[in-house]
Motif scaffolding. Structure first.
Motif, PDB file in Angstrom:
ATOM      1  N   ARG A 186       0.887  -1.225  -0.019  1.00  0.00           N
ATOM      2  CA  ARG A 186       0.295   0.379   0.677  1.00  0.00           C
ATOM      3  C   ARG A 186       1.057   1.059   0.213  1.00  0.00           C
ATOM      4  O   ARG A 186       0.696   2.637  -0.588  1.00  0.00           O
ATOM      5  CB  ARG A 186      -1.252  -0.350   1.266  1.00  0.00           C
ATOM      6  N   TRP A 187       2.528   1.086   0.483  1.00  0.00           N
ATOM      7  CA  TRP A 187       3.051   2.406   1.144  1.00  0.00           C
ATOM      8  C   TRP A 187       3.596   3.188  -0.621  1.00  0.00           C
ATOM      9  O   TRP A 187       3.690   3.525  -0.856  1.00  0.00           O
ATOM     10  CB  TRP A 187       4.250   1.697   1.669  1.00  0.00           C
ATOM     11  N   ARG A 188       3.721   1.678  -1.030  1.00  0.00           N
ATOM     12  CA  ARG A 188       4.116   1.746  -2.408  1.00  0.00           C
ATOM     13  C   ARG A 188       3.064   2.540  -3.438  1.00  0.00           C
ATOM     14  O   ARG A 188       3.387   2.668  -4.350  1.00  0.00           O
ATOM     15  CB  ARG A 188       4.678   0.755  -3.372  1.00  0.00           C
ATOM     16  N   LYS A 189       2.359   1.348  -3.617  1.00  0.00           N
ATOM     17  CA  LYS A 189       0.805   2.366  -4.710  1.00  0.00           C
ATOM     18  C   LYS A 189       0.794   3.917  -3.685  1.00  0.00           C
ATOM     19  O   LYS A 189       0.604   4.739  -4.958  1.00  0.00           O
ATOM     20  CB  LYS A 189      -0.053   1.452  -4.311  1.00  0.00           C
ATOM     21  N   ILE A 190       0.791   4.271  -3.081  1.00  0.00           N
ATOM     22  CA  ILE A 190       0.443   5.722  -2.413  1.00  0.00           C
ATOM     23  C   ILE A 190       1.717   7.414  -3.039  1.00  0.00           C
ATOM     24  O   ILE A 190       1.497   8.144  -3.145  1.00  0.00           O
ATOM     25  CB  ILE A 190       0.105   5.925  -0.627  1.00  0.00           C
ATOM     26  N   ASN A 191       3.221   6.272  -2.828  1.00  0.00           N
ATOM     27  CA  ASN A 191       4.336   6.583  -3.082  1.00  0.00           C
ATOM     28  C   ASN A 191       4.576   6.865  -4.243  1.00  0.00           C
ATOM     29  O   ASN A 191       5.880   7.161  -4.619  1.00  0.00           O
ATOM     30  CB  ASN A 191       5.055   6.179  -2.023  1.00  0.00           C
ATOM     31  N   ALA A 192       4.046   6.210  -4.928  1.00  0.00           N
ATOM     32  CA  ALA A 192       5.016   5.240  -6.511  1.00  0.00           C
ATOM     33  C   ALA A 192       5.064   6.890  -7.532  1.00  0.00           C
ATOM     34  O   ALA A 192       6.798   6.548  -8.274  1.00  0.00           O
ATOM     35  CB  ALA A 192       3.857   5.237  -7.289  1.00  0.00           C
ATOM     36  N   TYR A 193       5.072   8.050  -6.730  1.00  0.00           N
ATOM     37  CA  TYR A 193       5.351   9.306  -7.527  1.00  0.00           C
ATOM     38  C   TYR A 193       6.477  10.188  -6.883  1.00  0.00           C
ATOM     39  O   TYR A 193       7.123  11.088  -6.604  1.00  0.00           O
ATOM     40  CB  TYR A 193       5.019   9.845  -8.402  1.00  0.00           C
ATOM     41  N   LYS A 194       5.954  10.607  -5.279  1.00  0.00           N
ATOM     42  CA  LYS A 194       7.286  10.615  -4.290  1.00  0.00           C
ATOM     43  C   LYS A 194       7.114  10.334  -3.213  1.00  0.00           C
ATOM     44  O   LYS A 194       6.667   9.985  -2.353  1.00  0.00           O
ATOM     45  CB  LYS A 194       5.739  12.059  -3.696  1.00  0.00           C
ATOM     46  N   ARG A 195       7.956   9.391  -3.377  1.00  0.00           N
ATOM     47  CA  ARG A 195       9.154   8.118  -2.161  1.00  0.00           C
ATOM     48  C   ARG A 195       9.605   8.909  -1.185  1.00  0.00           C
ATOM     49  O   ARG A 195      10.757   9.359  -1.263  1.00  0.00           O
ATOM     50  CB  ARG A 195       9.933   7.126  -3.054  1.00  0.00           C
ATOM     51  N   MET A 213      20.701  -5.661  -7.415  1.00  0.00           N
ATOM     52  CA  MET A 213      19.520  -6.243  -6.178  1.00  0.00           C
ATOM     53  C   MET A 213      18.967  -5.092  -5.399  1.00  0.00           C
ATOM     54  O   MET A 213      19.959  -4.007  -5.909  1.00  0.00           O
ATOM     55  CB  MET A 213      20.318  -7.037  -5.511  1.00  0.00           C
ATOM     56  N   THR A 214      17.816  -4.629  -5.804  1.00  0.00           N
ATOM     57  CA  THR A 214      17.446  -3.199  -5.166  1.00  0.00           C
ATOM     58  C   THR A 214      17.041  -3.192  -3.895  1.00  0.00           C
ATOM     59  O   THR A 214      16.963  -4.792  -3.301  1.00  0.00           O
ATOM     60  CB  THR A 214      16.503  -3.012  -6.313  1.00  0.00           C
ATOM     61  N   ARG A 215      17.088  -1.896  -3.496  1.00  0.00           N
ATOM     62  CA  ARG A 215      16.665  -2.079  -2.036  1.00  0.00           C
ATOM     63  C   ARG A 215      16.021  -2.640  -2.466  1.00  0.00           C
ATOM     64  O   ARG A 215      14.953  -3.206  -0.698  1.00  0.00           O
ATOM     65  CB  ARG A 215      17.439  -0.425  -1.292  1.00  0.00           C
ATOM     66  N   ASP A 216      14.378  -1.924  -3.162  1.00  0.00           N
ATOM     67  CA  ASP A 216      13.484  -2.578  -2.490  1.00  0.00           C
ATOM     68  C   ASP A 216      12.732  -4.101  -2.479  1.00  0.00           C
ATOM     69  O   ASP A 216      12.337  -4.680  -1.562  1.00  0.00           O
ATOM     70  CB  ASP A 216      12.189  -2.083  -3.613  1.00  0.00           C
ATOM     71  N   LEU A 217      13.705  -4.620  -3.251  1.00  0.00           N
ATOM     72  CA  LEU A 217      13.994  -6.276  -3.229  1.00  0.00           C
ATOM     73  C   LEU A 217      14.377  -6.835  -1.793  1.00  0.00           C
ATOM     74  O   LEU A 217      14.576  -8.000  -1.422  1.00  0.00           O
ATOM     75  CB  LEU A 217      14.672  -6.733  -4.458  1.00  0.00           C
ATOM     76  N   LEU A 218      15.686  -6.454  -0.863  1.00  0.00           N
ATOM     77  CA  LEU A 218      16.106  -6.736  -0.462  1.00  0.00           C
ATOM     78  C   LEU A 218      14.936  -6.178   1.112  1.00  0.00           C
ATOM     79  O   LEU A 218      14.787  -7.015   1.924  1.00  0.00           O
ATOM     80  CB  LEU A 218      17.155  -6.055   0.109  1.00  0.00           C
ATOM     81  N   LEU A 219      13.993  -5.581   1.005  1.00  0.00           N
ATOM     82  CA  LEU A 219      13.448  -5.132   1.181  1.00  0.00           C
ATOM     83  C   LEU A 219      12.383  -5.586   2.059  1.00  0.00           C
ATOM     84  O   LEU A 219      11.538  -6.602   3.003  1.00  0.00           O
ATOM     85  CB  LEU A 219      12.494  -3.558   1.686  1.00  0.00           C
ATOM     86  N   ASP A 220      11.897  -6.073   0.545  1.00  0.00           N
ATOM     87  CA  ASP A 220      10.284  -7.545   0.493  1.00  0.00           C
ATOM     88  C   ASP A 220      11.453  -8.733   0.878  1.00  0.00           C
ATOM     89  O   ASP A 220      10.878  -9.871   1.912  1.00  0.00           O
ATOM     90  CB  ASP A 220      10.174  -7.608  -0.963  1.00  0.00           C
ATOM     91  N   ALA A 221      12.335  -9.595   0.656  1.00  0.00           N
ATOM     92  CA  ALA A 221      13.513 -10.377   0.895  1.00  0.00           C
ATOM     93  C   ALA A 221      13.327 -10.325   2.970  1.00  0.00           C
ATOM     94  O   ALA A 221      13.065 -11.614   2.919  1.00  0.00           O
ATOM     95  CB  ALA A 221      14.884 -10.644   0.467  1.00  0.00           C
ATOM     96  N   ILE A 222      13.522  -9.301   2.722  1.00  0.00           N
ATOM     97  CA  ILE A 222      13.541  -9.352   5.086  1.00  0.00           C
ATOM     98  C   ILE A 222      12.435  -9.358   5.090  1.00  0.00           C
ATOM     99  O   ILE A 222      12.173 -10.165   6.459  1.00  0.00           O
ATOM    100  CB  ILE A 222      14.076  -8.182   5.251  1.00  0.00           C
ATOM    101  N   GLY A 223      11.640  -9.175   4.278  1.00  0.00           N
ATOM    102  CA  GLY A 223       9.950  -9.728   5.287  1.00  0.00           C
ATOM    103  C   GLY A 223       9.556 -11.249   4.934  1.00  0.00           C
ATOM    104  O   GLY A 223       8.312 -11.679   5.590  1.00  0.00           O
ATOM    105  N   GLY A 224      10.301 -11.353   4.120  1.00  0.00           N
ATOM    106  CA  GLY A 224       9.889 -13.359   4.262  1.00  0.00           C
ATOM    107  C   GLY A 224      10.707 -13.615   5.157  1.00  0.00           C
ATOM    108  O   GLY A 224      10.547 -15.028   5.480  1.00  0.00           O
TER     109      GLY A 224
END
Lengths: 185, 358
Positions: free
Chosen positions: A81-90, B1-12
């Protein structure tokens, strides 16, 4: 009511399962969602979605640790949900700060993202967590799993903010080394 | 690897780690943080040491009564009935019967398949325990969960669970109990050749239903009974591949889109399907348009030569966005691969497997 009784209610498709879950883990899920979204209404909706996902997953899934199972769902939904909300303004929130910190461990190699699967990285992190001392592991997960602020973690542990920050910096460095060693960077 | 992937991986990460970290968040962990000045701490420690020294002296010289000593040092409870607590350790082989607290316990089966382990006991109660009990249950507690073969190389106290499967015939005076150990994260838990495994049975209970339908549960024998098992390769099963080529299936009404609970048909490709005694592994390719999140897959079932139809129950049907998913499934009872006639996929596609297994 203990966890196994709540899970039994899910298996019996008894809607009281949701009430019992909310009563026991509502605050826990909300704290995870709020850490990510920093907005009361969004956090409440994420918690509500968490219950629905749990309802659809149990059965057949029988979680051995119901709290952690729900927490995982709440975190996943909230970040989504955070990613959707912040898609354009991280900007803003602990997620953004945590992401910037994780940049350090994620590296900037040329490996295409598609080559590295989420499951592989998760398994590597599991192995990595196993090698960490208990306190470092807990602090790492409070920061990057629960997305607690460094100030909050310092308050809970009694350590200074700078000590927590330096510990996290050291752990990120170790993580980066392990990911590189396993060819994931 | 991106930081988003790392954040998601930590989630698992493993749920046991998540639960463990929550201890710190709850403020229940022990910290180095000093609440009192050093002098105060020293004073408190000196008082405690003095009290302990006095207690030991008083106990040795008989100046305090036994109850006070018991209170201070702790004592074992002794049951009043004839089935008193025993703490013997029992070594048992398959098909061997041993007697614990007047109950005859036979280990009927012990199978490991690389993902789960399965034990079946047959328990015969003595006549005096019979009454109108409807069913009995054990409370099982793993004593040792350090599986050296686990792929994550860590002792998985919280990663492995036990559950009992209800007695199939509750009205007789016999109990069939199944103990089922599984790893939540798909790790290998196979007790390999020569590996000893122990666990504790804590209690045997009888449940009785009165005229009003109210069920009461009564403890009729208490342990702990500590069982030790040493597995051999004789009781391990290798995985069996059930399909030779990928199978494309239209899994209609298979997809849940967010919380709207909308379902759409979706073409899956089953790349591989392996079964073991109690678990299955399936590699699924999803179309790129399938959103990240939960999805629902119509059942894949096994048709057995004796006419039984056994569905595979899949854990964690979650599209992580990678497009290729490795699903872990379980069976309610152990499967004999040689008795599988065919696999039935959604949409009525039947894949014969007997030749493959042969």
């Amino acid at each position: 009511m203990d966890d196994s009784q709540i899970v039994d209610l899910y298996f019996a498709r008894d809607e009281q399962a949701i009430q019992e879950t909310d009563s026991k883990y509502g605050g826990y899920c909300y704290s995870i969602a709020y850490n990510v979204l920093t907005n009361q209404q969004d956090a409440e909706e994420s918690v509500s979605d968490t219950y629905m996902t749990a309802w659809n997953s149990i059965p057949p899934k029988r979680p051995s640790l119901l709290g952690a199972f729900l927490g995982k769902i709440a975190r996943h939904i909230s970040i989504d949900r955070w990613r959707k909300i912040n898609a354009y303004k991280r900007t803003g929130g602990e997620v953004q700060i945590a992401l910037e910190e994780l940049d350090e461990a994620a590296g900037h190699s040329d490996t295409p993202e598609a080559v590295v699967s989420l499951a592989e990285v998760t398994e590597s992190i599991n192995r990595f967590l196993c090698t960490l001392p208990e306190m470092e592991r807990r602090i790492f997960l409070c920061r990057y799993w629960y997305l607690d602020s460094i100030n909050d973690i310092a308050g809970k542990t009694g350590f200074s903010v700078s000590k927590i920050a330096s510990m996290l910096h050291r752990v990120r460095g170790k993580l980066r080394k392990q990911l590189a060693k396993e060819g994931l960077l | 690897m991106t930081r988003d992937l790392l954040l998601d991986a930590i989630g698992g990460v493993d749920e046991s780690y998540i639960a463990d970290a929550q201890i710190l968040r709850d403020g229940k962990a022990s910290f180095v943080h000093r609440r009192f000045p050093r002098k105060t701490m020293f004073l408190i420690a000196a008082i405690i040491v003095s009290l302990l020294a006095f207690t030991v002296y008083a106990a040795e010289s008989g100046r305090i009564s036994n109850w006070a000593l018991d209170y201070l040092c702790g004592t074992n409870q002794v049951l009043e009935d004839s089935y008193a607590r025993t703490a013997e350790e029992v070594y048992q082989n398959v098909n061997q019967t041993i007697e614990v607290n007047s109950c005859a316990v036979t280990l009927q089966a012990a199978i490991s398949d690389g993902k789960r382990a399965f034990l079946s006991f047959h328990v015969v109660l003595p006549d005096e325990m019979k009454s109108d009990a409807l069913h009995y249950s054990f409370e099982a507690k793993p004593m040792e969960t350090d599986y050296p073969e686990a792929s994550d190389q860590k002792p998985g106290v919280a990663s492995y669970g036990w559950r009992t499967i209800p007695d199939g015939n509750p009205e007789d005076n016999e109990i069939d109990l199944l103990f089922d150990s599984f790893a939540s994260n798909g790790n290998s838990v196979v007790p390999h050749n020569g590996y000893s495994w122990s666990f504790e049975l804590k209690e045997l209970c009888a449940s009785n239903r009165d005229a009003n339908g109210k069920v009461t549960v009564e403890s009729i024998a208490q342990g702990p009974w500590i069982f030790h098992f040493t597995f051999s390769s004789q009781y391990s099963q290798e995985p069996v591949e059930l399909i030779q080529e990928p199978v494309s299936i239209w899994a209609a009404n298979s997809l849940i889109i967010n919380r709207l609970n909308l379902k759409y048909p979706c073409l899956f490709s089953i790349e591989s399907l392996q079964i073991r005694a109690m678990t299955a592994t399936c590699t699924v390719k999803l179309p790129k348009w399938v959103p990240v999140g939960d999805f629902e897959m119509r059942p894949i079932t096994l048709s057995m030569k004796n006419g039984d139809v056994i569905p595979i129950q899949w854990d964690n049907l979650l599209n992580d966005g990678s497009g290729t998913l490795n699903l872990h499934g379980t069976f309610p009872v152990p499967i004999d691969a040689g008795n599988i006639e065919s696999v039935l996929f959604p949409g009525g596609i039947r894949e014969p497997v007997s030749e493959t297994i042969q």
